[in-house]
Design a protein around this motif. Structure first.
Motif, short mmCIF file in Angstrom:
data_model
loop_
_atom_site.label_atom_id
_atom_site.label_comp_id
_atom_site.label_asym_id
_atom_site.label_seq_id
_atom_site.Cartn_x
_atom_site.Cartn_y
_atom_site.Cartn_z
N GLU A 97 10.90 13.38 5.03
CA GLU A 97 11.09 14.73 5.48
C GLU A 97 12.26 14.92 6.09
OE1 GLU A 97 8.46 15.09 9.15
OE2 GLU A 97 6.60 15.23 7.74
N THR A 98 13.29 13.99 6.12
CA THR A 98 14.77 13.92 6.55
C THR A 98 15.54 13.48 5.36
OG1 THR A 98 14.46 13.71 8.85
CG2 THR A 98 16.72 13.37 8.24
N ALA A 99 15.36 12.38 4.94
CA ALA A 99 16.22 11.87 3.67
C ALA A 99 15.79 12.31 2.65
CB ALA A 99 16.15 10.19 3.66
N GLY A 100 14.82 12.93 2.33
CA GLY A 100 14.35 13.72 0.98
C GLY A 100 13.78 12.95 0.05
N PHE A 101 13.40 11.64 0.33
CA PHE A 101 12.60 10.75 -0.83
C PHE A 101 11.41 11.36 -1.03
CE2 PHE A 101 14.77 6.19 -0.47
CZ PHE A 101 16.16 7.01 -0.15
N PRO A 102 11.09 11.14 -2.52
CA PRO A 102 9.66 11.36 -2.70
C PRO A 102 8.82 10.18 -2.22
CG PRO A 102 10.85 10.40 -4.44
CD PRO A 102 11.87 10.47 -3.61
N ALA A 103 7.32 10.51 -2.15
CA ALA A 103 6.57 9.54 -1.46
C ALA A 103 6.63 8.27 -1.88
CB ALA A 103 4.96 10.22 -1.48
N THR A 104 6.66 8.13 -3.41
CA THR A 104 6.94 6.89 -4.21
C THR A 104 7.81 5.93 -3.62
OG1 THR A 104 5.61 7.73 -6.02
CG2 THR A 104 6.67 5.73 -6.15
N LEU A 105 9.00 6.55 -3.41
CA LEU A 105 10.15 5.65 -3.14
C LEU A 105 10.17 5.46 -1.74
CD1 LEU A 105 13.23 7.68 -5.01
CD2 LEU A 105 11.92 5.51 -5.63
N ALA A 106 9.65 6.35 -0.95
CA ALA A 106 9.43 6.23 0.63
C ALA A 106 8.39 4.88 0.68
CB ALA A 106 9.01 7.33 1.27
N ALA B 267 0.75 -1.08 0.17
CA ALA B 267 -0.09 -0.17 -0.09
C ALA B 267 0.86 1.29 0.16
CB ALA B 267 -0.93 -0.01 1.16
N PRO B 268 1.92 1.32 0.73
CA PRO B 268 2.77 2.55 0.88
C PRO B 268 3.24 3.11 -0.74
CG PRO B 268 3.30 1.23 2.77
CD PRO B 268 2.51 0.28 1.99
N LEU B 269 3.53 1.80 -1.21
CA LEU B 269 4.03 2.11 -2.90
C LEU B 269 2.75 2.56 -3.60
CD1 LEU B 269 5.85 1.96 -5.15
CD2 LEU B 269 5.56 -0.22 -5.44
N ILE B 270 2.05 2.17 -3.50
CA ILE B 270 0.40 2.60 -4.28
C ILE B 270 0.35 3.91 -3.99
CG2 ILE B 270 -1.68 2.22 -5.04
CD1 ILE B 270 -1.23 -0.85 -4.24
N GLY B 271 0.12 3.93 -2.76
CA GLY B 271 -0.14 5.48 -2.05
C GLY B 271 0.65 6.54 -2.65
N GLY B 272 1.99 6.01 -2.65
CA GLY B 272 3.08 7.08 -2.96
C GLY B 272 2.98 7.64 -4.22
N LEU B 273 2.62 6.58 -5.29
CA LEU B 273 2.51 6.73 -6.83
C LEU B 273 1.31 7.86 -6.75
CD1 LEU B 273 2.85 3.30 -8.32
CD2 LEU B 273 4.36 5.45 -8.66
N PHE B 274 0.17 7.66 -6.20
CA PHE B 274 -0.98 8.66 -6.22
C PHE B 274 -0.47 9.92 -5.60
CE2 PHE B 274 -3.37 4.85 -6.94
CZ PHE B 274 -4.72 5.48 -7.60
N ALA C 45 8.03 2.49 -1.63
CA ALA C 45 8.56 1.24 -2.11
C ALA C 45 9.86 0.69 -1.25
CB ALA C 45 9.27 1.70 -3.56
N ALA C 46 10.08 1.29 -0.39
CA ALA C 46 10.99 0.95 0.73
C ALA C 46 10.76 -0.23 1.54
CB ALA C 46 11.62 2.17 1.79
N SER C 47 9.43 -0.70 1.69
CA SER C 47 8.75 -1.76 2.08
C SER C 47 8.76 -2.82 1.24
CB SER C 47 7.63 -1.28 3.17
OG SER C 47 6.76 -0.97 1.90
N LEU C 48 8.77 -2.64 -0.02
CA LEU C 48 8.70 -3.93 -0.95
C LEU C 48 9.07 -5.31 -0.95
CD1 LEU C 48 7.95 -2.22 -4.60
CD2 LEU C 48 6.44 -3.29 -3.20
N PRO C 49 10.42 -5.32 -0.33
CA PRO C 49 11.14 -6.56 -0.13
C PRO C 49 10.33 -7.33 0.94
CG PRO C 49 12.71 -4.80 -0.14
CD PRO C 49 11.19 -4.13 -0.26
N ILE C 50 9.70 -6.56 2.04
CA ILE C 50 8.84 -7.22 3.08
C ILE C 50 7.66 -7.90 2.41
CG2 ILE C 50 7.60 -7.23 5.10
CD1 ILE C 50 9.18 -4.58 5.77
N THR C 51 7.10 -7.33 1.58
CA THR C 51 5.77 -7.68 0.63
C THR C 51 6.29 -8.99 -0.01
OG1 THR C 51 4.97 -5.40 0.30
CG2 THR C 51 4.04 -7.00 -1.00
N VAL C 52 7.29 -8.85 -0.73
CA VAL C 52 7.76 -10.03 -1.71
C VAL C 52 8.03 -11.52 -0.56
CG1 VAL C 52 9.36 -11.10 -3.22
CG2 VAL C 52 8.61 -8.51 -3.41
N ILE C 53 8.66 -10.97 0.43
CA ILE C 53 8.99 -12.33 1.35
C ILE C 53 7.54 -12.84 1.82
CG2 ILE C 53 9.96 -12.72 3.35
CD1 ILE C 53 12.33 -10.51 2.82
N MET C 54 6.90 -12.01 2.21
CA MET C 54 5.41 -12.54 2.94
C MET C 54 4.70 -13.06 1.87
SD MET C 54 4.35 -9.90 5.71
CE MET C 54 3.72 -11.44 6.53
#
Length: 449
Positions: free
Chosen positions: A288-297, A147-154, A299-308
């Motif tokens: 807010e600190t590392a400066g990532f756009p919402a999409t990349l922020a 969901a964070p990746l999908i939300g980030g894209l939107f 996508a940071a959790s995608l490895p967890i999704t794949v493993i689960m």
């Protein structure tokens, strides 16, 4: 699994998917909501916690309602309510309106998860229940994490408002599948709903959370903060006292006499507090600190999704054969190591070297933990009480997340700067380790396993 069994599983997955999808998207949307509607860190905390207060308090009532009126009826009401409140959040003109709409959404969300899990436990027998819960775990956890990746894209391509309308399609599909479900609804004769107890629980949690969030802003000695915490704690104590004496409690305290039930819920408290703290801290820090756009922020959790997705069903089957204790101990221990690895984050920030190794271990540990934990808690109660058992366990997990997000400013020492992120990583690792210890000390495998 026959066609109707697959339909039951699809309904259960999609109904929970809706609640988890929205709950995960909101973390990614917090910086954009803050930028447009204001409110600061306290406003961000309230956008998360307004939902969790009503969800955590009323999910107990939902368990009783599920036992009283049937799983399918409660699921239908929850889905329609979630749809309407999602539209309201997307149209919010102020931060206060968004917070109020999130609180109403929590009421609808409370109806979804316990009823969907109870639908699984009443339809599938003991031989296949672990496998079905494993599939439910894989799909719903994947939804929560993708969901964070999908939300980030939107958020990056349109607006944070559109991110809250993502669940319109899955709600429509779920309502259609639910209408054609052939499984007879299960009701428990004589079940009642204690609205007074529910009000005491909601007001008690709300008072404590208000004090914890506003304490960082107004000061811990402020009369409003102290009064909210004291009154909230007193109301929650009154709720527990009423539950002890009630002939039909919304949270049956006698369930906590069952070893795997109380031990599983103790482990749930630590594990889900850690997950909530980590989920909030990572996406806000990245933006807010590392400066990532919402999409990349996101996508940071995608490895967890794949493993689960790859591992949850298999873990569910193994836990059926071996028993849950080993998995519930090893999983949080692995996640504790993963959280500790987040301390390598520095300036300049490198996601691949400083965050990805910890994220991978979090994914492995979460996959090993969730399905055995769910099976252990729900499998410990007698038939016919799965709805309330599921509700209690979900309430415990939501309240744990609610309380830890309420004190995130205290844990981080202010905003989520690099130093604040390191402090949240330490707290997360400690909570996961506590979950591993609670599981090893408390959980017992059944004789069949």
């Amino acid at each position: 699994m026959d066609a109707n069994g697959r339909r039951v599983l699809a309904v259960a997955i999609l109904a929970s998917f809706v609640a988890f999808l929205d709950g995960a998207i909101v973390n990614v949307a917090l910086p954009a909501i803050r930028a447009e509607l204001g409110g600061g860190l306290a406003g961000q905390q309230w956008v998360v916690n307004a939902y969790l207060v009503t969800l955590g308090a009323l999910i107990l009532v939902a368990g009783s309602l599920s036992d009283l009126h049937g799983r399918k009826v409660i699921l239908r009401v929850g889905l329609i309510g979630f749809l309407l409140t999602s539209v309201a959040i997307a149209a919010a003109p102020t931060i206060e309106f968004a917070i109020a709409a999130r609180a109403l959404q929590g009421i609808a969300g409370a109806l979804l998860v316990p009823s969907s899990l109870a639908l699984i436990t009443t339809h599938f027998g003991e031989a296949t229940r672990g496998r079905a819960i494993g599939a439910w775990t894989a799909a719903t956890s994947a939804a929560m994490l993708v969901a964070p990746l999908i939300g980030g894209l939107f958020i990056d391509l349109a607006s944070w408002r559109w991110a809250f309308l993502i669940n319109v399609l899955p709600i429509g599909v779920t309502l259609w599948l639910l209408a054609g479900l052939q499984t007879p609804d299960v009701r428990r004769p004589g079940a009642r709903v204690d609205l007074i107890a529910s009000a005491l629980c909601a007001l008690g949690l709300g008072g404590v959370v208000f004090g914890l969030i506003e304490g960082s802003r107004l000061g811990w000695g402020d009369p409003l903060v102290l009064g909210a915490v004291i009154v909230g704690a007193a109301l929650f104590a009154a709720f527990l006292l009423r539950e002890r004496r009630s002939p039909e409690p919304v949270m049956p305290l006698e369930l906590f006499r069952i070893r795997n039930f109380w031990a599983g819920n103790l482990a749930t408290t630590f594990i889900y507090a850690a997950l909530a703290l980590n989920g909030f801290a990572v996406v806000v820090f990245l933006q807010e600190t590392a400066g990532f756009p919402a999409t990349l922020a996101g996508a940071a959790s995608l490895p967890i999704t794949v493993i689960m997705i790859l591992g949850s069903s298999a873990i569910g089957r193994w836990a059926d054969r071996i028993g849950p204790r080993l998995f519930m101990t090893a999983g949080p221990a692995i996640m504790a190591v993963g959280a500790a690895l987040l301390l390598t984050a520095g300036d300049p920030f490198d996601y691949w070297l400083q965050m990805l190794p910890g994220v991978v271990l979090l994914g492995v540990g979460l996959t090993v933990t969730v399905s055995p934990l769910t099976s252990a808690v729900l499998g410990s109660v007698e038939d016919g009480r799965e709805g309330i058992a599921s509700a209690v366990n979900n309430a415990v997990s939501r309240v744990a997340g609610l309380l830890v997000v309420a004190v995130i400013a205290l844990i981080a020492g202010g905003d989520l700067t690099l130093q604040g992120f390191h402090r949240t990583a330490i707290a997360t690792a400690v909570l996961f380790a506590a979950g591993a210890i609670a599981s090893w000390a408390g959980i017992r495998n059944s004789p069949r396993a």
